[in-house]
Design a protein around this motif. Sequence first.
Motif, PDB file in Angstrom:
ATOM      1  N   LEU A   2      26.050  -3.211 -14.462  1.00 17.74           N
ATOM      2  CA  LEU A   2      27.289  -2.724 -13.723  1.00 17.74           C
ATOM      3  C   LEU A   2      27.070  -2.051 -12.415  1.00 17.74           C
ATOM      4  N   ARG A   3      28.091  -2.004 -11.555  1.00 18.15           N
ATOM      5  CA  ARG A   3      28.095  -1.708  -9.823  1.00 18.15           C
ATOM      6  C   ARG A   3      28.822  -0.661  -9.882  1.00 18.15           C
ATOM      7  N   PHE A   4      28.264   0.256  -8.728  1.00 21.73           N
ATOM      8  CA  PHE A   4      29.440   1.174  -8.130  1.00 21.73           C
ATOM      9  C   PHE A   4      29.158   0.679  -6.724  1.00 21.73           C
ATOM     10  N   ALA A   5      30.412   0.426  -6.252  1.00 23.45           N
ATOM     11  CA  ALA A   5      30.606  -0.299  -4.875  1.00 23.45           C
ATOM     12  C   ALA A   5      31.494   0.527  -3.786  1.00 23.45           C
ATOM     13  N   PRO A   6      30.791   1.786  -3.216  1.00 23.97           N
ATOM     14  CA  PRO A   6      31.478   2.373  -2.205  1.00 23.97           C
ATOM     15  C   PRO A   6      31.511   1.501  -1.054  1.00 23.97           C
ATOM     16  N   SER A   7      32.449   1.916   0.029  1.00 20.85           N
ATOM     17  CA  SER A   7      32.547   1.594   1.429  1.00 20.85           C
ATOM     18  C   SER A   7      31.961   2.666   2.192  1.00 20.85           C
ATOM     19  N   PRO A   8      30.735   2.407   2.869  1.00 20.35           N
ATOM     20  CA  PRO A   8      30.070   3.454   3.639  1.00 20.35           C
ATOM     21  C   PRO A   8      31.026   4.037   5.032  1.00 20.35           C
ATOM     22  N   MET A  38      26.882  -1.326  -1.526  1.00 29.13           N
ATOM     23  CA  MET A  38      27.451  -1.085  -0.184  1.00 29.13           C
ATOM     24  C   MET A  38      28.442  -1.776   0.433  1.00 29.13           C
ATOM     25  N   GLU A  39      29.583  -1.625   0.197  1.00 26.97           N
ATOM     26  CA  GLU A  39      30.588  -2.436   0.979  1.00 26.97           C
ATOM     27  C   GLU A  39      30.991  -2.361   2.300  1.00 26.97           C
ATOM     28  N   ASP A  40      30.035  -2.612   3.143  1.00 24.95           N
ATOM     29  CA  ASP A  40      30.019  -2.455   4.641  1.00 24.95           C
ATOM     30  C   ASP A  40      30.294  -3.714   5.323  1.00 24.95           C
ATOM     31  N   SER A 193      35.787 -11.322   3.606  1.00 25.10           N
ATOM     32  CA  SER A 193      36.930 -10.442   3.141  1.00 25.10           C
ATOM     33  C   SER A 193      36.334  -9.645   1.830  1.00 25.10           C
ATOM     34  N   TYR A 194      37.382  -8.744   1.590  1.00 27.80           N
ATOM     35  CA  TYR A 194      36.858  -7.839   0.485  1.00 27.80           C
ATOM     36  C   TYR A 194      36.930  -8.901  -0.832  1.00 27.80           C
ATOM     37  N   HIS A 195      38.071  -9.745  -1.088  1.00 25.58           N
ATOM     38  CA  HIS A 195      37.959 -10.559  -2.244  1.00 25.58           C
ATOM     39  C   HIS A 195      36.704 -11.671  -2.302  1.00 25.58           C
ATOM     40  N   SER A 197      33.630 -11.435  -0.799  1.00 27.61           N
ATOM     41  CA  SER A 197      32.237 -10.820  -1.035  1.00 27.61           C
ATOM     42  C   SER A 197      32.392 -10.119  -2.410  1.00 27.61           C
ATOM     43  N   VAL A 198      33.489  -9.872  -3.028  1.00 30.83           N
ATOM     44  CA  VAL A 198      33.263  -9.154  -4.197  1.00 30.83           C
ATOM     45  C   VAL A 198      32.881 -10.226  -5.193  1.00 30.83           C
ATOM     46  N   VAL A 199      33.323 -11.350  -5.242  1.00 28.63           N
ATOM     47  CA  VAL A 199      33.184 -12.153  -6.406  1.00 28.63           C
ATOM     48  C   VAL A 199      31.747 -12.766  -6.222  1.00 28.63           C
ATOM     49  N   VAL A 211      33.858  -1.926 -13.458  1.00 29.79           N
ATOM     50  CA  VAL A 211      34.574  -0.853 -13.919  1.00 29.79           C
ATOM     51  C   VAL A 211      35.277  -0.268 -12.422  1.00 29.79           C
ATOM     52  N   ARG A 212      36.188  -0.062 -12.265  1.00 29.92           N
ATOM     53  CA  ARG A 212      36.751   0.325 -10.887  1.00 29.92           C
ATOM     54  C   ARG A 212      38.411   0.976 -11.159  1.00 29.92           C
ATOM     55  N   GLY A 213      38.671   1.306 -10.123  1.00 29.48           N
ATOM     56  CA  GLY A 213      40.212   2.041 -10.217  1.00 29.48           C
ATOM     57  C   GLY A 213      41.389   1.073 -10.510  1.00 29.48           C
ATOM     58  N   ASP A 215      44.038   0.804  -8.827  1.00 28.21           N
ATOM     59  CA  ASP A 215      44.528   0.488  -7.611  1.00 28.21           C
ATOM     60  C   ASP A 215      44.169  -1.146  -7.500  1.00 28.21           C
ATOM     61  N   LEU A 216      42.747  -1.664  -8.172  1.00 29.41           N
ATOM     62  CA  LEU A 216      42.331  -2.600  -8.035  1.00 29.41           C
ATOM     63  C   LEU A 216      42.636  -3.706  -9.220  1.00 29.41           C
ATOM     64  N   LEU A 217      43.659  -3.076 -10.167  1.00 33.84           N
ATOM     65  CA  LEU A 217      43.837  -4.022 -11.199  1.00 33.84           C
ATOM     66  C   LEU A 217      44.378  -5.380 -10.810  1.00 33.84           C
TER      67      LEU A 217
END
Length: 286
Positions: A2-8, A38-40, A193-195, A197-199, A211-213, A215-217
């Motif tokens: 799993l990952r926690f992926a905050p933007s710094p 880190m989503e930087d 872009s976010y999309h 990089s995430v995949v 596992v995320r909020g 708002d990203l469904l």
Amino acid sequence: MLRFAPSPNGPLHRGHALSLLANEAMADVLGLPLTIRMEDIDQSRARPAFERAILADIAWLGVAWTPPMRRQSEHFADYRDALTRLSARGLIYPSFATRREIAQAMRPGAPRDPDGAPRFIGDDAILGEAETARRRAGQTPAAWRLHMARAVDLVGTPTFRTVTADGTPDGEMPADPLAWGDVVLARKDTPTSYHLSVVVDDAHQGISHVVRGADLLAATAVHRVLQTLLDLPAPAYRHHPLILGPDGRKLSKSAGAESLEALAADGLTPGALRATLEPILREEPA
Ligand code: GLU
């Protein structure tokens, strides 16, 4: 994994803590490791000091995680490779319309994407064919967009696997990528872009459960299309409920949500924060 992926780009607030604890709980129940990303990619906003503060907050909350941490800004070459593969299949195109031009061309009642932005289906509709051709010939800096209709023709309408808070498989959810229109995969000033990089990163990091909020469904539709086009594995997803502020909107730094550091300075303990967030973790999305 799993990952926690905050933007710094700023300090963590209670909404981030909820996401972190939702990941920790899922990792525990499934017996899987949790890692950090880190989503930087937005280098104009990311700051090393925020990254350090985020790692300190994670330690303060007592969440254990497995290195290495992935920093997106160190992997632009991976995102470029993915873009090149999509380009070779004629699935992306350079797009010149600026945000302002798009907003000005928007007629009342015109379709919007799930984030509320105008649904983009090509520069011609905004700039006209002649101007689009002129900018293309003149090598004006461009963003790169996914030709969504073409992509969906190729991969069909995707679904995604979901899990409940206790890690139980909960069937497949339908996704609606066409609602997004031609999303940006590389920005004019950032080669990804976010999309995208995430995949790419979820695959590189071997993420089995995202596992995320909530708002990203809706964004999961875009991610499933890209995963299919790029031949990447499909994780299972859980979108946890959001903490809403007094204005009924999700907590955000721009709306002045208090940072964990400020809350701690006011006397909040990690245990007390966990106790207030734990009931929300168990709620199933509506
Ligand atoms: N970086 C995103 C955020 O802070 C999370 C992205 C994701 O989990 O897919 O909201």
